[in-house]
Design an enzyme around this catalytic site. Structure first.
Site, PDB file in Angstrom:
ATOM      1  N   GLU A 248      -4.686   3.089   6.685  1.00 38.24           N
ATOM      2  CA  GLU A 248      -4.477   3.037   5.239  1.00 38.24           C
ATOM      3  C   GLU A 248      -5.115   4.278   4.611  1.00 38.24           C
ATOM      4  O   GLU A 248      -4.654   4.806   3.602  1.00 38.24           O
ATOM      5  CB  GLU A 248      -5.137   1.759   4.696  1.00 38.24           C
ATOM      6  CG  GLU A 248      -4.904   1.549   3.231  1.00 38.24           C
ATOM      7  CD  GLU A 248      -5.728   0.416   2.652  1.00 38.24           C
ATOM      8  OE1 GLU A 248      -5.652  -0.705   3.148  1.00 38.24           O
ATOM      9  OE2 GLU A 248      -6.434   0.682   1.657  1.00 38.24           O
TER      10      GLU A 248
ATOM     11  N   ARG B 112       0.818  -1.230   0.000  1.00 41.66           N
ATOM     12  CA  ARG B 112       0.000   0.000   0.000  1.00 41.66           C
ATOM     13  C   ARG B 112       0.850   1.279   0.000  1.00 41.66           C
ATOM     14  O   ARG B 112       0.499   2.285   0.614  1.00 41.66           O
ATOM     15  CB  ARG B 112      -0.931   0.054   1.218  1.00 41.66           C
ATOM     16  CG  ARG B 112      -1.990  -1.009   1.251  1.00 41.66           C
ATOM     17  CD  ARG B 112      -3.020  -0.817   0.146  1.00 41.66           C
ATOM     18  NE  ARG B 112      -4.163  -1.671   0.374  1.00 41.66           N
ATOM     19  CZ  ARG B 112      -4.224  -2.960   0.036  1.00 41.66           C
ATOM     20  NH1 ARG B 112      -3.205  -3.534  -0.593  1.00 41.66           N
ATOM     21  NH2 ARG B 112      -5.303  -3.664   0.274  1.00 41.66           N
TER      22      ARG B 112
ATOM     23  N   SER C  60     -10.802  -1.054   3.843  1.00 43.41           N
ATOM     24  CA  SER C  60      -9.988  -1.262   5.053  1.00 43.41           C
ATOM     25  C   SER C  60      -9.530   0.086   5.594  1.00 43.41           C
ATOM     26  O   SER C  60      -8.927   0.874   4.852  1.00 43.41           O
ATOM     27  CB  SER C  60      -8.737  -2.071   4.723  1.00 43.41           C
ATOM     28  OG  SER C  60      -9.071  -3.270   4.094  1.00 43.41           O
TER      29      SER C  60
END
Ligand code: EPU
Length: 347
Positions: free
Chosen positions: A325, A159, A229
């Site tokens: 995130e 990520r 998420s």
């Protein structure tokens, strides 16, 4: 123009931008950017707002990137795709399958546009965009200089890419080059895909299967505001991991790069957040990693406070400190998440 960003952030927060502009070409993008920067306004590029949490109204220019175009070249063994960053990621995945170009099927139904997909190196079901990225073109909107980085230059990690780092935030990704092998090999490494193995597997079957799981696990943001998420899955040292596994022998994990990777959803689940509703904010009943703006009337700060509560509870219980995130944005731009989520060392 309407200045509401409500349909431009998947948390469905009722916030406004000072100026919102839908941009279809590079010329216009640079022109506007320069104009607002000159007047010292903060500027922001959004794809679909599927990975952002706005805490307040944004006092600057919000550019909605809709610079489109998909160009295909082929060599003996590869398909080479040049895609402008305002294309929808999921539409791109569908387009490739329709044209018998395979490989992206594991990344089906991920919300967002191609530019943001690249910047945060989207990943799901054992694949990530870095596996297919050949190059990235990006622009400095003030000097209008365009540069190209190859895969290695992008410094992709879980990520993460160089475009999330401080010195590269002034650049805007304008197009992405992907290469896809003509020899298709199904990627069924992810645990929930394993039992597709015996089937007469095709890219379309994988695509359908993944779309089905995602529809079941991830709530439609138009009904319950969410950004997928909220936290990343944490990596911890082998030493810390083995101690935790002695205490919680049912704890799921994977081994990766000499580290133990845990599932943030499982950790959150152990702290009973499904039963907790704070100012309309809770976690999704089928996936604790997804924070919901359940009635679509919570504030960004309510979501942030709820996330901080999760961070502290999980941290105090397991001594594992989660990292968001989702990108947090205040009135003047992105905020360093370490202000709220202080500990990021899990060794
Ligand atoms: N789990 C639980 N309880 C939960 C959630 C998860 O016990 O409430 C455990 C289970 O053991 C489950 C495992 O965690 O088997 C993995 O769950 P899942 O397959 O849903 O994946 P994830 O690790 O929670 C990641 C990505 C998702 C991506 C899926 C599928 C991150 C932060 N998230 O979630 O990406 O779709 O894998 O590959 O890496 C996103 O980034 O927004 C996103 C949705």
């Amino acid at each position: 123009m309407n200045n509401s960003l409500k349909i431009l952030n998947t948390f469905n927060l009722k916030i406004n931008g000072y100026k919102i502009s839908i941009i279809k070409n590079l010329q216009k993008l640079c022109q506007l950017w320069k104009k607002y920067k000159k007047k010292h306004y903060p500027c922001l590029v959004l794809g679909e707002g599927s990975n952002v949490l706005f805490l307040n109204n944004f006092y600057g220019l919000v550019i909605i990137n809709r610079i489109k175009g998909i160009y295909i070249r082929e060599s003996k063994n590869y398909w080479n795709l040049h895609i402008n960053s305002g294309e929808s990621w999921h539409k791109l995945v569908k387009f490739t399958l329709k044209n018998k170009i395979y490989g992206l099927e594991n990344l089906a139904l991920i919300p967002g546009r191609v530019g943001s997909a690249l910047v945060q190196n989207i990943g799901a079901y054992g694949s990530s965009i870095k596996d297919f990225c050949q190059y990235v073109d990006f622009i400095d909107p003030i000097s209008k200089k365009i540069k190209r980085f190859n895969n290695r230059d992008c410094q992709f990690k879980y990520r993460d890419s160089i475009f999330k780092h401080k010195n590269y935030k002034k650049y805007i990704v304008i197009s992405v080059g992907l290469f896809l092998s003509k020899k298709w090999i199904p990627n069924l490494r992810y645990s929930s895909l394993k039992y597709l193995k015996n089937d007469n597997i095709t890219p379309q079957k994988i695509f359908n299967y993944i779309c089905n799981i995602r529809r079941k696990k991830i709530p439609n943001h138009k009904i319950y505001g969410n950004a997928g998420s909220f936290f990343k899955n944490p990596s911890i040292s082998l030493e810390k991991g083995s101690k935790l596994l002695q205490m919680y022998n049912n704890m799921p994990y994977t081994l990766q790069d000499n580290c133990i990777k845990l599932f943030a959803g499982w950790l959150i689940n152990q702290c009973n957040f499904k039963k907790y509703l704070y100012k309309g904010v809770t976690v999704h009943s089928k996936q604790s990693l997804i924070i919901l703006n359940k009635f679509n009337n919570s504030l960004g700060i309510d979501i942030l406070n709820f996330a901080i509560k999760i961070y502290n509870t999980v941290g105090n219980k397991f001594d594992v400190w989660l990292e968001p995130e989702v990108i947090i944005i205040d009135s003047y731009g992105e905020i360093n998440p370490l202000i709220f989520f202080k500990k990021n060392n899990n060794n």
